[in-house]
Design an enzyme around this catalytic site. Structure first.
Site, short mmCIF file in Angstrom:
data_model
loop_
_atom_site.label_atom_id
_atom_site.label_comp_id
_atom_site.label_asym_id
_atom_site.label_seq_id
_atom_site.Cartn_x
_atom_site.Cartn_y
_atom_site.Cartn_z
CG HIS A 68 -28.90 -29.84 -1.83
ND1 HIS A 68 -29.31 -29.73 -0.51
CD2 HIS A 68 -27.55 -29.77 -1.80
CE1 HIS A 68 -28.24 -29.62 0.27
NE2 HIS A 68 -27.17 -29.62 -0.49
CG HIS A 216 -23.91 -33.29 1.34
ND1 HIS A 216 -25.27 -33.35 1.08
CD2 HIS A 216 -23.58 -31.98 1.25
CE1 HIS A 216 -25.72 -32.13 0.87
NE2 HIS A 216 -24.71 -31.28 0.96
CG ASP A 220 -23.01 -29.92 -2.05
OD1 ASP A 220 -24.24 -30.03 -2.15
OD2 ASP A 220 -22.44 -29.55 -1.01
CG HIS A 244 -20.74 -24.79 -3.29
ND1 HIS A 244 -21.41 -25.81 -3.93
CD2 HIS A 244 -21.18 -24.81 -2.00
CE1 HIS A 244 -22.23 -26.40 -3.09
NE2 HIS A 244 -22.10 -25.83 -1.91
#
Length: 279
Positions: A68, A216, A220, A244
Site C-alpha cells: 500500500h 484495490h 496492490d 501478489h
C-alpha cells in the site's frame, strides 16, 4: 526523462500492522538513494529481488505489507524515500492507500532527472486462472476482478487518477473466511470499516465504489510493480484475477526484459539529504 521526487519533510504514520495487529510507527524521510525500508539495524532496498513472501501480502526482506505504501509512492511519483519502522509491518490505516496519499507532500530532488528502464516488448505473467500483461505505454491500467459468477473491470490513467480513483479503495476479505483468517494471524489490524467484505451475493458492507475490489487489486498491483522503479505513467498494464505472487513474477520478468539500467542526467544534483542526515 522523469523527474526524481522525494517527500518535502519527514511524515509520521501510526496504526496497527495490517495482519499482525501490532502497534507500529512509520516515519517516511526525504532521501536521494531510492526507496528503502529500515527497521532496527535491518535495511532493505525496494526491489523485486528483495521480496521474501507473497502469501496474502508482499514482504520485502523482513518488512511485511509494503504494497500500500509502495502504491502511494507510485501514484505520487515518489522515487526516493527512507521508510523507518518501529515494527516490521506497515499499518493498515483504513485498509487503503488514501491516508498515505493525503499526508505525503513531495518535492523535486534538485535538478536530477532519470531515464527509467522500459520493457522492449510485452511482458506476460500469471497462471491458468490469472494474467498480467505489461508494456511500455502512457499509463493506461486495467484490472478485472471476479467473485462468484460476476466480474468487474476497472480502467484508469495513472498517475493522474490515482489519488481519487485508486487510493481510497480498501483491502478485500470474503466474509465467511474472516474467522479462519484471524485464527491464522491474518487481518488483525483491520475491522469492518477498513475492509470490503464479500459474500456470494455481493457486499456485506457498503463499498466506496461499485467496483472497489477491482480498484484495490489494481492498487496492490501498482505497488508491487513499482518495486521495479519504473514510473506507472510509462507503462500500460492489463491484469485479471492476479495476486501478489503473479505481480512479483511480472515485476521480475519486467526487469529482465528492460533496456539497460537508468542513465542519470548531467544536470547538477541536489545536496545529499539521506535518512542519516534527518535524524
Amino acid at each position: 526523462m522523469t523527474r526524481r521526487r522525494t517527500v518535502s519533510a519527514p511524515v509520521t504514520f501510526t496504526g496497527l500492522g495490517l495482519h499482525s495487529g501490532r502497534p507500529v510507527t512509520v516515519r517516511v524521510h526525504p532521501a536521494d538513494t531510492g526507496i528503502a525500508f529500515r527497521c532496527g539495524d535491518s535495511r532493505v532496498a525496494a526491489a523485486p529481488a528483495a521480496v521474501t513472501d507473497t502469501r496474502w501480502h508482499t514482504t520485502l526482506g523482513a518488512v511485511g505489507t509494503v504494497e500500500h505504501l509502495m502504491s502511494a509512492f507510485a501514484g505520487l511519483e515518489i522515487t526516493d524515500a527512507e521508510v523507518e519502522l518501529s515494527y516490521p509491518e506497515l499499518p493498515a490505516l483504513d485498509g487503503s492507500a488514501a491516508g498515505y496519499v493525503a499526508a505525503l507532500r513531495t518535492q523535486p530532488l534538485g535538478e536530477a532527472d532519470v531515464v527509467p528502464p522500459l520493457p522492449r516488448g510485452e511482458v506476460v505473467a500469471g497462471t491458468a486462472d490469472s494474467s498480467i500483461s505489461v508494456r511500455a505505454g502512457t499509463g493506461v491500467w486495467s484490472y478485472t476482478f471476479r467473485h462468484g459468477t460476476g466480474a468487474r473491470t476497472f480502467t484508469c490513467r495513472l498517475p493522474r487518477d490515482y489519488p481519487t480513483e485508486v487510493a481510497p479503495a480498501r483491502t478485500i476479505a470474503v466474509a465467511d473466511q474472516v474467522p479462519a483468517m484471524r485464527a491464522q494471524g491474518l487481518g488483525r489490524g483491520l475491522d469492518e470499516s477498513s475492509v470490503v467484505l464479500l459474500t456470494r451475493d455481493g457486499y456485506a458492507n457498503t463499498p466506496r465504489f461499485p467496483d472497489e475490489p477491482a480498484r484495490h487489486k489494481l492498487l496492490d498491483l501498482a505497488g508491487d510493480l513499482y518495486l521495479t522503479g519504473i514510473p506507472v505513467g510509462l507503462l500500460d498494464v492489463t491484469a485479471s484475477f492476479s495476486g501478489h505472487s503473479a505481480n512479483i513474477a511480472a515485476a521480475v520478468a519486467l526487469l529482465g526484459d528492460t533496456e539497460p539500467a537508468p542513465i542519470w542526467s548531467t544536470r547538477p544534483r541536489a545536496p545529499r539529504r539521506g535518512w542519516e542526515q534527518m535524524r
